[in-house]
Write a protein that holds these residues in place. Structure first.
Motif, short mmCIF file in Angstrom:
data_model
loop_
_atom_site.label_atom_id
_atom_site.label_comp_id
_atom_site.label_asym_id
_atom_site.label_seq_id
_atom_site.Cartn_x
_atom_site.Cartn_y
_atom_site.Cartn_z
N GLY A 4 0.77 -1.24 0.00
CA GLY A 4 0.00 0.00 0.00
C GLY A 4 0.80 1.29 0.00
N HIS A 5 2.07 1.22 -0.45
CA HIS A 5 2.90 2.46 -0.41
C HIS A 5 4.16 2.20 -1.22
CE1 HIS A 5 4.55 5.80 2.55
NE2 HIS A 5 5.35 5.73 1.48
N VAL A 6 4.09 2.58 -2.51
CA VAL A 6 5.19 2.33 -3.44
C VAL A 6 5.48 3.61 -4.22
CG1 VAL A 6 5.76 1.04 -5.53
CG2 VAL A 6 4.59 -0.12 -3.67
N HIS A 7 6.72 4.08 -4.18
CA HIS A 7 7.09 5.38 -4.76
C HIS A 7 7.58 5.33 -6.19
CE1 HIS A 7 7.10 8.05 -1.22
NE2 HIS A 7 7.36 6.96 -0.52
N LEU A 8 7.14 6.29 -6.99
CA LEU A 8 7.70 6.44 -8.34
C LEU A 8 8.97 7.30 -8.32
CD1 LEU A 8 4.37 7.07 -10.28
CD2 LEU A 8 5.68 4.94 -10.15
N ASP A 37 3.68 9.17 -4.87
CA ASP A 37 4.97 9.81 -4.72
C ASP A 37 4.87 10.93 -3.71
OD1 ASP A 37 7.62 9.65 -5.00
OD2 ASP A 37 7.72 10.26 -7.10
N HIS A 38 6.04 11.40 -3.27
CA HIS A 38 6.08 12.46 -2.26
C HIS A 38 5.50 13.77 -2.79
CE1 HIS A 38 9.59 10.07 -0.60
NE2 HIS A 38 8.79 10.20 0.43
N SER A 39 4.91 14.52 -1.89
CA SER A 39 4.43 15.85 -2.29
C SER A 39 5.58 16.71 -2.82
CB SER A 39 3.71 16.54 -1.12
OG SER A 39 4.40 16.37 0.09
N LEU A 94 -0.85 10.10 -3.23
CA LEU A 94 0.34 10.87 -2.86
C LEU A 94 0.72 10.54 -1.43
CD1 LEU A 94 -0.76 14.43 -4.06
CD2 LEU A 94 1.07 13.07 -5.11
N GLU A 95 2.00 10.72 -1.12
CA GLU A 95 2.43 10.75 0.27
C GLU A 95 2.79 12.20 0.58
OE1 GLU A 95 6.10 8.78 1.45
OE2 GLU A 95 5.47 8.78 3.56
N VAL A 96 1.99 12.81 1.43
CA VAL A 96 2.13 14.24 1.70
C VAL A 96 2.89 14.46 3.00
CG1 VAL A 96 0.81 16.35 2.14
CG2 VAL A 96 -0.07 14.64 0.54
N SER A 239 5.55 -1.53 1.68
CA SER A 239 7.00 -1.69 1.60
C SER A 239 7.75 -0.36 1.56
CB SER A 239 7.38 -2.47 0.34
OG SER A 239 7.17 -1.66 -0.81
N ASP A 240 7.03 0.73 1.17
CA ASP A 240 7.71 2.02 0.98
C ASP A 240 8.84 1.91 -0.05
OD1 ASP A 240 8.15 4.75 1.42
OD2 ASP A 240 7.96 4.53 3.59
N ALA A 241 8.65 1.03 -1.06
CA ALA A 241 9.67 0.87 -2.10
C ALA A 241 9.92 2.19 -2.80
CB ALA A 241 9.19 -0.16 -3.12
#
Ligand SMILES: [Zn+2]
Ligand SMILES: [Zn+2]
Length: 260
Positions: A4-8, A37-39, A94-96, A239-241
């Motif tokens: 539930g948390h994978v970054h581009l 992705d991060h804000s 998004l992850e803000v 995973s916060d990949a």
């Protein structure tokens, strides 16, 4: 199984890059991905980081290199991906970086731009990142551990109460460098748990700290996990990949403790 948390973060905003995550998800037995992705990738959020930039040093250098895309570019990619027929269910958000001074600022953005989900994370305390290469010198050695934890919880509570988010990111990564306060901080996780329930916010069990920063816990600390379970919080395995090969990392290992 969901990641539930994978970054581009480390790649371009294109379909080919998203498909690299999908391939890795399939390899690891994941059938649902929340891509985000991060804000601080997006120009629309830049004004929110001015105070952090003012801190100077490496923190400013890091932020000066970001804000490289617009939210419309990202929404374009989301539209494209949603047309694909894939064996993995995808949703996009998004992850803000949360700071309670910017609640109204964020509300305005999210009135205009809509996502499947929004993760709110406290990444800084007193406008200084607590988990970066400069954090020990700039934060942990300058403020008392108790002060840092008090502020961290204050921000985390207000993140949940803001009503902006569906999910709270890595709610115990403040432990990253193994500084622990002198007060009974577990009581604060009890309060966090009941607020998360009240506001329907999912709580992450995040493996990122384990394989990205070599922390001993494979996800939440045992005591914190027990508190979330006792309160019947809705939890989510993540995973916060930050790169495709890390997608789904250790989700299998934490699956049982997250959901059973
Ligand atoms: Zn984060
Ligand atoms: Zn993240």
């Amino acid at each position: 199984m969901i990641d539930g948390h994978v970054h581009l973060e480390k790649g371009p905003l294109n379909k080919e890059y998203v498909l690299e995550f999908v391939d890795e998800a399939i390899n690891k037995g994941i059938d649902e991905l929340q891509i985000l992705d991060h804000s601080h990738r997006f120009k629309e959020f830049e004004a929110m980081y001015e105070t952090m930039k003012k801190h100077g040093g490496k923190q400013k250098e890091w932020l000066d290199h970001d804000f490289r895309n617009s939210l419309n570019e990202y929404l374009g990619l989301i539209d494209e991906c949603k047309k694909l027929d894939l064996p993995v269910k995808l949703s996009f958000g998004l992850e803000v970086c949360f700071n309670d001074s910017y609640i109204d600022f964020l509300k305005e953005i999210f009135n205009k731009f809509h996502f499947d989900f929004l993760v709110g994370s406290v990444h800084s305390v007193f406008n200084i990142a607590y988990d970066s290469s400069w954090s020990i010198e700039e934060l942990w050695k300058k403020y008392s551990t108790d002060e840092i934890y008090y502020e961290y919880f204050k921000q985390s509570f207000s993140l949940i109460e803001s009503g902006l988010f569906n999910q709270i990111g890595h709610p115990d990564t403040i432990k990253m460098f193994n500084y622990y306060p002198s007060f009974d901080y577990l009581a604060y996780y009890d309060k966090l748990a009941s607020l998360a329930n009240k506001h329907h916010v999912k709580v992450e069990n995040n493996t990122g700290c384990y394989y990205r920063y070599n922390h001993k816990d494979k996800g939440l600390a045992k005591e914190v996990l027990e508190i979330f379970k006792k309160n019947n919080c809705e939890m989510i395995s993540v995973s916060d990949a930050h790169v495709p090969k890390d997608c789904g990392n250790y989700i299998k290992d934490i699956f049982e403790m997250t959901y059973k």
